[in-house]
Design an enzyme around this catalytic site. Sequence first.
Site, PDB file in Angstrom:
ATOM      1  N   GLY A   1      22.544  59.687  63.726  1.00 41.09           N
ATOM      2  CA  GLY A   1      23.587  60.731  63.539  1.00 41.09           C
ATOM      3  C   GLY A   1      24.373  60.716  62.167  1.00 41.09           C
ATOM      4  O   GLY A   1      24.083  59.702  61.577  1.00 41.09           O
TER       5      GLY A   1
ATOM      6  N   TYR B   1      26.745  60.430  50.159  1.00 43.14           N
ATOM      7  CA  TYR B   1      25.821  60.139  51.226  1.00 43.14           C
ATOM      8  C   TYR B   1      25.378  58.619  50.784  1.00 43.14           C
ATOM      9  O   TYR B   1      25.165  57.949  51.745  1.00 43.14           O
ATOM     10  CB  TYR B   1      24.780  61.150  51.295  1.00 43.14           C
ATOM     11  CG  TYR B   1      23.614  60.802  52.035  1.00 43.14           C
ATOM     12  CD1 TYR B   1      23.725  60.955  53.296  1.00 43.14           C
ATOM     13  CD2 TYR B   1      22.365  60.646  51.477  1.00 43.14           C
ATOM     14  CE1 TYR B   1      22.494  60.266  54.059  1.00 43.14           C
ATOM     15  CE2 TYR B   1      21.254  60.388  52.107  1.00 43.14           C
ATOM     16  CZ  TYR B   1      21.518  60.140  53.448  1.00 43.14           C
ATOM     17  OH  TYR B   1      20.145  59.797  54.462  1.00 43.14           O
TER      18      TYR B   1
HETATM   19  C1  15L Z   1      17.154  61.228  52.544  1.00 46.07           C
HETATM   20  O1  15L Z   1      18.038  60.218  52.977  1.00 46.07           O
HETATM   21  C2  15L Z   1      17.779  62.464  53.228  1.00 46.07           C
HETATM   22  O2  15L Z   1      18.156  62.345  54.253  1.00 46.07           O
HETATM   23  C3  15L Z   1      16.399  63.283  53.555  1.00 46.07           C
HETATM   24  O3  15L Z   1      16.674  64.737  53.599  1.00 46.07           O
HETATM   25  C4  15L Z   1      15.520  63.345  52.180  1.00 46.07           C
HETATM   26  O4  15L Z   1      16.295  63.936  50.926  1.00 46.07           O
HETATM   27  C5  15L Z   1      15.134  61.833  51.667  1.00 46.07           C
HETATM   28  O5  15L Z   1      16.426  61.264  51.511  1.00 46.07           O
HETATM   29  C6  15L Z   1      14.587  61.826  50.193  1.00 46.07           C
HETATM   30  O6  15L Z   1      15.461  61.613  49.142  1.00 46.07           O
HETATM   31  O7  15L Z   1      13.309  62.172  50.072  1.00 46.07           O
END
Ligand code: 15L
Length: 276
Positions: free
Chosen positions: A75, A138
Amino acid sequence: MALSDRPVLLTGASGTIGRLLASRLAALGWTLRLTDVVPLPIALPQGATFDVVDLENQGAVNELAKGCGLILHFGGVSTEQSFETVLGPNLRGSFHIYEAARKEKARVAFPSSVHAVGLYERTEILDQDCLLRPDGYYGLSKAYGEMLARLYFDKHAVESVLIRIGSVLPEVPDERILSTWISHDDFVRLIERCAAAEHVDCSVIWGQSDNSRGFWRNDARKKLGWAPLDSSDSQAEHVRGKVTDNPVVERYQGGKFIVVDYSRSDFPPRSMFPEE
Ligand code: 15L
């Protein structure tokens, strides 16, 4: 006895990875307790329950985790967003998950991300104990999650598998993802090992298939008893030349997330480590 013999809590069940895990793990006979902040957009898998719960609600998270031996914590916010957007679900929410795991003596599979190390250049090969270099808020929340897991293992013996996930996709869409790709099958097998491995302590796994263009090596896969069986290599021809026209995106492992609110004017930077 595998931890999947007891109920398994899966947060983020309505998301892309959550839906994949919900259907594949239910098909393996797991008893899943699914939750998300939005309704489940697929039919409820056999043997599963689903509850809409906000990860910021600690009491509700504790209720959901009761009797679970394993928490798959998928989540939270999964793209680059403002600090305020990431703060509640990813920082406070993960704290609630770890508190619940501590109460239940449950193991946690925590999805860290390529974005926790996204500001390494694509020419660099990383080991599991590399310095984290998040590429945004993030990625920073994933670095925090890794540290949270470390704290709860060292202080409370809560075991975790920290999966630094590259890109969980059915197919490779572009050149960057030739490096970061992990197939659905490799990923599901990895989650199975999170339940079946006897001890995982606080382990880092690079979440990638056996890609010859991979950026990463050395992790705890032996301890887990997992090795990827797939590889992006056979898709290389198909995506040749599929790159962006942005030099910042193309320089670093994190790709597109980096250019959200990027404000260095000295590109390419001489070094991000002044002492080098
Ligand atoms: C991640 O952590 C993301 O949640 C996913 O949506 C992709 O963007 C992935 O990395 C990525 O960078 O390929």
